[in-house]
Design a protein around this motif. Structure first.
Motif, short mmCIF file in Angstrom:
data_model
loop_
_atom_site.label_atom_id
_atom_site.label_comp_id
_atom_site.label_asym_id
_atom_site.label_seq_id
_atom_site.Cartn_x
_atom_site.Cartn_y
_atom_site.Cartn_z
N GLN B 5 0.84 -1.19 0.00
CA GLN B 5 0.00 0.00 0.00
C GLN B 5 0.88 1.25 0.00
N ASP B 7 0.71 4.81 1.24
CA ASP B 7 -0.15 5.56 2.16
C ASP B 7 -0.09 7.06 1.90
N LEU B 8 -1.12 7.58 1.29
CA LEU B 8 -1.16 9.02 0.97
C LEU B 8 -2.55 9.58 1.25
N GLY B 9 -3.11 9.20 2.39
CA GLY B 9 -4.45 9.70 2.77
C GLY B 9 -5.46 9.35 1.70
N ALA B 10 -6.18 10.37 1.24
CA ALA B 10 -7.23 10.14 0.24
C ALA B 10 -6.66 9.63 -1.08
N ARG B 11 -5.38 9.82 -1.28
CA ARG B 11 -4.76 9.38 -2.54
C ARG B 11 -4.00 8.05 -2.38
N SER B 12 -4.26 7.31 -1.32
CA SER B 12 -3.60 6.02 -1.11
C SER B 12 -4.00 5.04 -2.20
N ALA B 227 5.39 8.19 0.98
CA ALA B 227 4.33 8.44 1.96
C ALA B 227 4.70 9.59 2.89
N LYS B 228 6.00 9.76 3.14
CA LYS B 228 6.44 10.81 4.05
C LYS B 228 6.60 12.16 3.35
N GLU B 230 5.34 13.35 -0.32
CA GLU B 230 4.77 13.12 -1.65
C GLU B 230 5.34 14.05 -2.72
#
Lengths: 355, 355
Positions: B5, B7-12, B227-228, B230
């Motif tokens: 995954q 992890d990018l909030g709404a753009r995950s 993820a940290k 973007e």
């Protein structure tokens, strides 16, 4: 000077409206140390030098594009990248759009794409750009098959509207801008529409206080809608009143034959006419709308030789088409625009034939 | 099948890695009802038909681009828009990138710009695209004066990595992909670097379990960094290890003469060499890095006839230049990359001459 605000969280920005704002250092604070001004061959001789004075403490350069909607394409856009790269502008660069809607849209899109995104400032010098295209972050270029089909949402750092630039605008461009001004009245501001009916002469005579009021009211109306729906997932589409019809005319005749505002003027008349045909609005209101548009020295009818079939075909290439069905912005009265695909396409055809 | 995954909030979004994933409907759910597959003339005969089966319930079409880095430009990009518009693809369209890094970068950028943004899916078919370019949302095209200078951050809906596509990849492309794999070891994963030292033969022999491990580990390492950060305001720039040198070689020789991965391989050697020159890393580590790169059948030295002056000049056109100073990704040891502009440019020149 008036100051409005477009509320978009971290992407909020001010709109300054006033006289003699060009060259004022305090209004335009770029990020970084490098500024590239993008303008066109008409505006450059008038305002480029003055604009540069605001950036005396920065590394500056300028790109002068040809003037006109027909140059709003990927090939001309690349000229901006040519200068940015050959002059070693880095990611800490701010672009400045000095000109009308074409310059603003292209500069904003170049900023959105250069090194995957740098900031930009809008300094609109036409009425149309001041009341519409410089606010809201829509940027892009045309494709031969459709207007504004390639672009990005990219908000500016600020918008600086110097009313004095309107003194050099030709009458036809001034009227084109007034089409977009009328649009705000039609969408959701009956009071403004009525004000425009009684101030048409003052606006056409370039009365500063009338222009200042009309520009500020237009920007405020637009900012309110944009703040609620930045990426046009809903209500922002209302701002496209008249645009689906207008874009079809612009694209069909060849970019630049009709000014954007002229296309929108005709488009608003067609939208009103169709709304009346659907029984949503009185013929009296249609007449009232057409009268104001005519008063602003704008066209109200489909150009001769432009067939209804071609119009309908071109309208199908619109960003509001969903699953083959074209959503239109129509009117339930002056100041009551709605977005809908609940109409009979045959009635649309008949309504256009009527024109 | 493995599932990672980003992890990018709404753009995950998920990354699927496994065998026989092409054509699996369940993995690739587009938005809307329309799908345009973008691929190239090499990949199309191999995998287009199979890929289309996953979208049997959608309106589909395809664009087949010429193959190679030299076609990654605005002119070829426009071919994607030509098809989208002439075939009436609306805003509810999902683009699918089927191919290597060039196809992925261009398709992603077309998706970022079409009607100001539509979604897209990455189906990378080269090792380089699988371990690097398909993950993280960097999209764009080249300019004659600089690589990837025009683009956007636009995250895909998902990444589907079908290991079977590597069976048709030629040896040179496989090696080029392994350069980016080594990069992750060098940046912050010593354990992975050591694993690579002992599994080079298995990878070159296309052992599925070795490839699967290396791809998943690379994607995970990249996903952690993306993820940290973007939009590369900080640590993400570490992923450019070897790229400033490599891009200069690619641009200087003409796009396509060296593969991107080959440029990066040389670039990593130069970065290591310069880091040792600065006293940050031992010569033993430099030798160890070069040995692994050679083992993967990759170049380690600046191509003959390419002058140091030209190299330094081209390196100045890099997205990491700030206020005229070039930040470089250098090494404080294997698995310890840093971003810095704290170096003596004269030493850099000397270090390059040494090569």
């Amino acid at each position: 000077m008036k100051k409005l605000q477009v509320d978009l969280g971290a992407r909020s920005y001010p709109i300054y409206i006033g006289e003699h704002l060009l060259g004022q250092t305090a209004l335009t604070t770029p990020y970084g140390q490098q500024v590239l001004i993008v303008t066109n061959e008409t505006v450059a001789p008038l305002y480029l030098k003055k604009t540069l004075t605001a950036f005396a403490n920065f590394k500056t350069d300028s790109v002068i594009l040809p003037d006109g909607e027909k140059y709003k394409n990927l090939t001309v856009l690349n000229k901006i990248f040519d200068t940015l790269l050959s002059q070693r502008f880095d990611r800490q660069t701010t672009l400045v759009a000095l000109g009308g809607g074409v310059v603003g849209d292209m500069t904003g899109f170049a900023a959105a794409c250069y090194q995957r995104g740098v900031p930009f400032i809008q300094i609109p010098t036409t009425l149309l750009a001041q009341v519409d295209s410089s606010v809201g972050g829509k940027t892009g270029v045309n494709h031969p098959l459709g207007k504004n089909m390639i672009g990005a949402f990219h908000q500016p750092l600020c918008v600086v509207i110097d009313l004095n630039t309107l003194q050099t605008l030709d009458d036809r461009q001034l009227s084109a801008g007034l089409a977009e001004v009328i649009k705000y009245g039609l969408i959701n501001d009956l009071e403004f529409f009525e004000w425009l009916e009684s101030h048409a002469e003052a606006l056409l005579a370039r009365d500063f206080s009338a222009l200042s009021f009309a520009i500020a009211r237009s920007c405020q109306d637009k900012a309110n809608i944009v703040a609620k729906d930045e990426r046009e997932s809903g209500q922002r589409a209302l701002l496209n009143l008249g645009h689906t019809f207008g874009h079809a005319i612009e694209t069909g005749l060849g970019y630049g034959v009709y000014l954007h505002g002229e296309g929108v003027a005709i488009g608003m008349c067609l939208a009103a006419q169709f709304s009346a045909r659907l029984g949503w609005m009185s013929e009296t209101d249609v007449t009232r709308i057409k009268r104001l548009i005519e008063k602003m020295v704008l066209p109200t009818r489909i150009p001769k030789g432009f067939t209804i079939e071609r119009m309908l075909e071109l309208m199908q290439v619109d960003k509001k088409v969903q699953a083959g069905k074209l959503r239109l912005v129509l009117l339930q009265g002056i100041g009551k625009a709605i977005i809908t695909d609940q109409y009979d396409p045959q009635l649309l055809r008949q309504s256009l034939k009527q024109d």
